[in-house]
Design a protein around this motif. Structure first.
Motif, mmCIF file in Angstrom:
data_model
loop_
_atom_site.group_PDB
_atom_site.id
_atom_site.type_symbol
_atom_site.label_atom_id
_atom_site.label_comp_id
_atom_site.label_asym_id
_atom_site.label_seq_id
_atom_site.Cartn_x
_atom_site.Cartn_y
_atom_site.Cartn_z
ATOM 1 N N LYS A 185 0.808 -1.216 0.000
ATOM 2 C CA LYS A 185 0.000 0.000 0.000
ATOM 3 C C LYS A 185 0.845 1.272 0.000
ATOM 4 N N LEU A 186 2.161 1.118 -0.033
ATOM 5 C CA LEU A 186 3.047 2.271 0.048
ATOM 6 C C LEU A 186 3.855 2.436 -1.232
ATOM 7 N N TRP A 187 4.157 3.684 -1.538
ATOM 8 C CA TRP A 187 5.045 3.995 -2.654
ATOM 9 C C TRP A 187 6.478 4.054 -2.127
ATOM 10 N N MET A 188 7.385 3.378 -2.836
ATOM 11 C CA MET A 188 8.781 3.295 -2.429
ATOM 12 C C MET A 188 9.680 3.683 -3.613
ATOM 13 N N THR A 189 10.900 4.075 -3.296
ATOM 14 C CA THR A 189 11.845 4.450 -4.349
ATOM 15 C C THR A 189 13.031 3.488 -4.375
ATOM 16 N N THR A 190 13.566 3.313 -5.560
ATOM 17 C CA THR A 190 14.807 2.566 -5.750
ATOM 18 C C THR A 190 15.694 3.362 -6.696
ATOM 19 N N THR A 191 16.982 3.231 -6.542
ATOM 20 C CA THR A 191 17.913 3.931 -7.418
ATOM 21 C C THR A 191 17.847 3.347 -8.823
ATOM 22 N N ASN A 192 17.907 4.191 -9.816
ATOM 23 C CA ASN A 192 17.920 3.745 -11.201
ATOM 24 C C ASN A 192 19.326 3.257 -11.544
ATOM 25 N N GLN A 193 19.571 1.982 -11.294
ATOM 26 C CA GLN A 193 20.902 1.420 -11.477
ATOM 27 C C GLN A 193 21.342 1.389 -12.932
ATOM 28 N N ASP A 194 20.374 1.435 -13.863
ATOM 29 C CA ASP A 194 20.731 1.357 -15.284
ATOM 30 C C ASP A 194 21.531 2.567 -15.755
ATOM 31 N N VAL A 195 21.361 3.690 -15.069
ATOM 32 C CA VAL A 195 22.048 4.896 -15.519
ATOM 33 C C VAL A 195 23.086 5.388 -14.517
ATOM 34 N N ALA A 196 23.125 4.789 -13.333
ATOM 35 C CA ALA A 196 24.121 5.206 -12.348
ATOM 36 C C ALA A 196 25.510 4.806 -12.840
ATOM 37 N N PRO A 197 26.459 5.725 -12.869
ATOM 38 C CA PRO A 197 27.801 5.381 -13.357
ATOM 39 C C PRO A 197 28.473 4.357 -12.448
ATOM 40 N N GLN A 198 29.231 3.465 -13.049
ATOM 41 C CA GLN A 198 29.937 2.423 -12.306
ATOM 42 C C GLN A 198 31.439 2.674 -12.398
#
Length: 495
Positions: free
Chosen positions: A303-316
């Motif tokens: 029932k809650l909205w959560m966030t995750t980091t967009n790993q596809d564009v985060a520089p490695q």
């Protein structure tokens, strides 16, 4: 006897080390700019590597590094003076002697990134769009127009203050006295200097930019037309002295006031209505090469909205420990270029981790407070200030400001800038509060549902909002209506 009097004043001044300055700069970068910065660091620093880099490329870099290290070690050994004492202590992460002060730099602020496409990536989730097209930046466009002018440092600084103060519509609504502090220039800036700088800004690009009010905006655009444009002279007089009659379409009143025929008044008003009251709008067309990328993804978990980091564009990026060990075993000088490169590599890896962690914490704090927005839309946006997030996370408000600058959230309903969720409080009849953005959304809905033949005036809109429990003045309604790009009721009325 001569008596000497000394006036000693204590002054507090904030100083930032070069490392901290760079960390602040990295935090406020957009993802595209930060990716470019990391890519340049990997290309120039042998101690950094992309985890996805191929083994062959890594081998070539290792061979090059071995040659550089061997060369540096031999040079250091041949040049090192004999010493019987113990070696001096060395602190690898020290910034060096002295403290550099953070100063405003016009040249640095003029640099920008054109928005190239980032590297190819893929993501499995199709419910959330991770790309959004970004508008052209007004300030950068104006700065680019300065390239052909020979200006002193003082003149450029004045122009930069003006450019930075322009609002999203392209107006300068800040007084000259508020643009810069009295002690920021020596000697103090005169009004004639400000006027000269403003006139130059008004000539840089689209006519109307840099106007201080609607009358000046329209006059600038009319003056840019050819002298033989029909109705131009009368239109200039109307723009200067009779905008109220123009808004009411009072052609007979204009004819009397301007000593002209009603037909001439209609012709001049038609010319004015072809002008753009918001000249900065021309800087918002979307171009294929200008994109923004979501830094975080919002999804509903239970029932809650959560966030995750967009790993596809985060520089490695990571530190190559093999190369670092090879350098340490070579006994190279602690102050050699290779030692500095290793120190820079370690610092960048730490800065990347800290930047990602800060953005993720800020994103989650925003979403936690704006659950109703993602459920019901803009009308349910809660009032929220930067200071609230700063207090919750134990960070400085300026850090939150930088962490929300050019950062985006991707949700099933669209991509939103972090700053989109910050809005001031407005009182409600029940004693609670609602956000200014929610009020703008309500005004938008009311205007969309109105009878085109009987549009709602600002007074009526204020009454309807009060009926909904939102207490706002008519002038506030007028301001919010203008912000959502809706004209006054007289101009919305259909025939």
């Amino acid at each position: 006897m001569v008596q000497l009097t000394y006036d000693i004043q204590a002054r507090q001044q904030t100083s930032l080390t070069p490392r901290l300055q760079q960390s602040v700069k990295l935090l406020q970068m957009s993802t595209l700019d930060f990716n470019r910065q990391v890519a340049e660091a990997i290309a120039n620093n042998p101690f950094l590597e992309d985890p996805a880099e191929g083994a062959h490329a890594s081998g070539l870099r290792a061979a090059d590094l071995a040659m550089d290290v061997t060369k540096e070690a031999s040079e250091a050994h041949s040049q090192e003076p004999a010493s019987s004492g113990p070696p001096a202590a060395h602190e690898p992460d020290a910034d060096g002697p002295g403290v550099e002060h953070l100063e405003y730099n016009v040249a640095d602020s003029a640099s920008g990134y054109s928005g190239d496409y980032p590297g190819t990536h893929s993501h499995a989730d199709n419910d959330v769009g991770l790309w959004a097209q970004s508008p052209i930046n007004l300030q950068d466009s104006l700065r680019a127009g300065l390239c052909g002018y020979e200006l002193s440092a003082r003149e450029r600084c004045l122009i930069e203050f003006i450019i930075e103060a322009l609002d999203p519509d392209g107006y300068l609504r800040t007084s000259f006295s508020d643009l810069a502090g009295a002690k920021q220039f020596s000697p103090p800036v005169s009004d004639s200097e400000w006027i000269t700088a403003l006139k130059l800004v008004q000539q840089l690009d689209t006519p109307g930019l840099g106007a201080r009010d609607l009358s000046e905006c329209l006059s600038l655009q009319l003056n840019a037309l050819h002298d033989d444009t029909v109705g131009r002279g009368l239109a200039l007089r109307i723009a200067a002295d009779a905008l109220e009659q123009l808004g009411r379409c009072d052609y007979s009143g204009l004819a009397r006031l301007m000593a002209c025929t009603e037909q001439q008044a209609r012709q001049a008003c038609a010319l004015i209505r072809r002008l753009n009251p918001r000249p900065a709008a021309c800087f918002t067309p979307v171009e294929p090469s200008c994109y923004v990328i979501a830094d975080a993804i919002v999804r509903k978990v239970g029932k809650l909205w959560m966030t995750t980091t967009n790993q596809d564009v985060a520089p490695q990026v990571r530190l190559n420990n093999t190369y670092a060990k090879l350098f340490r075993e070579s006994h190279g000088g602690d102050r050699s270029p290779m030692a500095n490169a290793l120190q820079e590599a370690r610092w960048l890896v730490r800065s990347l981790e800290q930047r990602n962690a800060t953005i993720q914490r800020v994103a989650q704090a925003i979403v936690a407070r704006q659950q109703t927005f993602f459920d019901y839309g803009a009308v349910a946006l809660r009032p929220m200030m930067l200071s609230e997030i700063a207090d919750e996370l134990g960070l400085h408000e300026s850090t939150i400001s930088r962490a929300t600058n050019h950062k985006y959230l991707a949700s099933p309903t669209g991509i939103f800038e972090f700053k989109h969720f910050f809005s001031r409080k407005l009182a409600t009849r029940s004693g609670g509060s609602c956000s200014a953005m929610a009020v703008r959304a309500l005004i938008q809905e009311m205007i969309e549902e109105e009878n085109p033949k009987e549009p709602l005036s600002d007074v009526v809109l204020a009454r309807k909002l009060a009926h909904e429990g939102v207490l706002v003045a008519r002038r506030t309604v007028s301001k919010y209506r203008a912000q959502i790009k809706r004209p006054a009721a007289e101009l919305r009325r259909s025939a």
